[in-house]
Enzyme design. Structure first.
Site, PDB file in Angstrom:
ATOM      1  N   LYS A   1      -9.884   1.653  -2.691  1.00  0.00           N
ATOM      2  CA  LYS A   1     -10.111   1.159  -1.329  1.00  0.00           C
ATOM      3  C   LYS A   1     -11.548   1.421  -0.907  1.00  0.00           C
ATOM      4  O   LYS A   1     -12.015   2.563  -0.906  1.00  0.00           O
ATOM      5  CB  LYS A   1      -9.128   1.832  -0.377  1.00  0.00           C
ATOM      6  CG  LYS A   1      -9.080   1.252   1.017  1.00  0.00           C
ATOM      7  CD  LYS A   1      -7.943   1.924   1.800  1.00  0.00           C
ATOM      8  CE  LYS A   1      -7.718   1.284   3.148  1.00  0.00           C
ATOM      9  NZ  LYS A   1      -6.546   1.894   3.842  1.00  0.00           N
TER      10      LYS A   1
ATOM     11  N   GLU B   1       0.842  -1.196   0.000  1.00  0.00           N
ATOM     12  CA  GLU B   1       0.000   0.000   0.000  1.00  0.00           C
ATOM     13  C   GLU B   1       0.876   1.245   0.000  1.00  0.00           C
ATOM     14  O   GLU B   1       1.900   1.300   0.671  1.00  0.00           O
ATOM     15  CB  GLU B   1      -0.901  -0.006   1.229  1.00  0.00           C
ATOM     16  CG  GLU B   1      -1.864   1.169   1.307  1.00  0.00           C
ATOM     17  CD  GLU B   1      -2.764   1.126   2.530  1.00  0.00           C
ATOM     18  OE1 GLU B   1      -3.854   1.705   2.464  1.00  0.00           O
ATOM     19  OE2 GLU B   1      -2.378   0.511   3.546  1.00  0.00           O
TER      20      GLU B   1
ATOM     21  N   CYS C   1      -5.669  -3.084   2.517  1.00  0.00           N
ATOM     22  CA  CYS C   1      -5.468  -2.871   3.953  1.00  0.00           C
ATOM     23  C   CYS C   1      -6.747  -3.054   4.775  1.00  0.00           C
ATOM     24  O   CYS C   1      -7.150  -4.178   5.060  1.00  0.00           O
ATOM     25  CB  CYS C   1      -4.850  -1.492   4.177  1.00  0.00           C
ATOM     26  SG  CYS C   1      -4.029  -1.318   5.786  1.00  0.00           S
TER      27      CYS C   1
END
Length: 284
Positions: A117, A47, A158
């Protein structure tokens, strides 16, 4: 689709990210080449691989897609004939919005997908860590999967990994490998990083791979490191330490099929009692 190979090598790059974007890009390119030289067919970057992680950095390092960083990714994928999961970068969409976005490139250098995301990292653990991605970022709104000659791959970034429903949907749609570029911190990392990966892998009988930046104690946000690959039995089969490294795992799809046959949870689900559904159809 008809899969040609039952086994392939996955490489996970734990990159030492600095404040100099050009250095990050050059280092990533070199490590992708190193990974390909070890026979890797799929390579995963961390990331925010091109910039420091933090709300104060996102706008300064943000790029359009395509742009400088994704051009490097495209070239690296093509030069090394790999499927390259390009970690994530801060993306500027041209309308003033910023996203935390992962791009995936095929061995021909073409863009396969862009995952924004979905779940923004807004947490507050008193006395330990507080972070609000939503101060600067907007959330994505779609699932992201791509096909390879080996298997179907689901992509999250994440914090997306904490949401079991996303992994379940990917598994139900045929994914056998889930990849999560991530940057857990020194509070959430030791507590949950490996635990979440093993849970997602075990619950869904899939391989799970995570790529973290290497740890930098001098940065404003200190990443936990320990990039990891977990098999469908919930076992850690590859794990980095805290320094920059490339780790490798041989993804064995016959082993995955055997696990699913031995413990047939897919066939034993009570779809008459419960279901996890996707409200918004389509994927990036």
């Amino acid at each position: 689709m008809s899969f040609v190979l039952s086994e392939f090598r996955l490489a996970v790059v734990q990159l030492q990210v600095t404040s100099v974007k050009a250095d990050n890009l050059n280092r990533a390119r070199r490590l992708v080449k190193e990974a390909a030289g070890q026979g890797s067919k799929v390579v995963l970057l961390p990331e925010c691989f091109n910039s420091p992680y933090g709300t104060s950095f996102f706008s300064a390092y943000a790029e359009r897609i395509p742009g400088e960083s994704t051009q490097v990714l495209s070239e690296a994928a093509k030069e090394n004939k790999v499927y390259l999961v390009g970690g994530s970068i801060p993306e500027e969409d041209g309308g003033g919005k910023l996203y935390n976005s992962c791009t995936v490139f095929g061995p021909d250098g073409e863009l396969i997908l862009k995952h924004r995301k979905i779940h923004l990292f807004d947490i507050d653990v008193p006395g330990k860590v507080s972070f609000q991605e939503s101060e600067t970022l907007s959330p994505g709104s779609s699932l992201s999967m791509f096909e390879t000659p080996f298997c179907k791959v689901g992509v999250g970034i994440c914090y997306d990994m904490r949401f079991a429903e996303l992994a379940q949907l990917y598994s139900r749609r045929g994914c056998q490998l889930l990849v999560y570029p991530g940057a857990f911190n020194m509070t959430t990392g030791p507590a949950h990083w490996e635990l979440l990966q093993r849970g997602r892998a075990l619950d869904n009988q899939v391989y799970v791979a995570t790529a973290s930046p290497a740890r930098d104690e001098t940065s404003s946000y200190v990443a936990w490191g320990h990039s990891t690959v977990v098999n469908p039995w919930g076992e850690v089969i590859a794990k980095a330490g805290t320094e920059e490294a490339v780790i490798y795992a041989d993804i064995d799809l016959q082993y995955l099929a055997d696990i699913r046959q031995q413990i047939p949870i897919t066939a034993q689900r009570r779809d008459d009692l419960y279901a996890v559904t996707c409200v918004q159809e389509g994927s990036s």
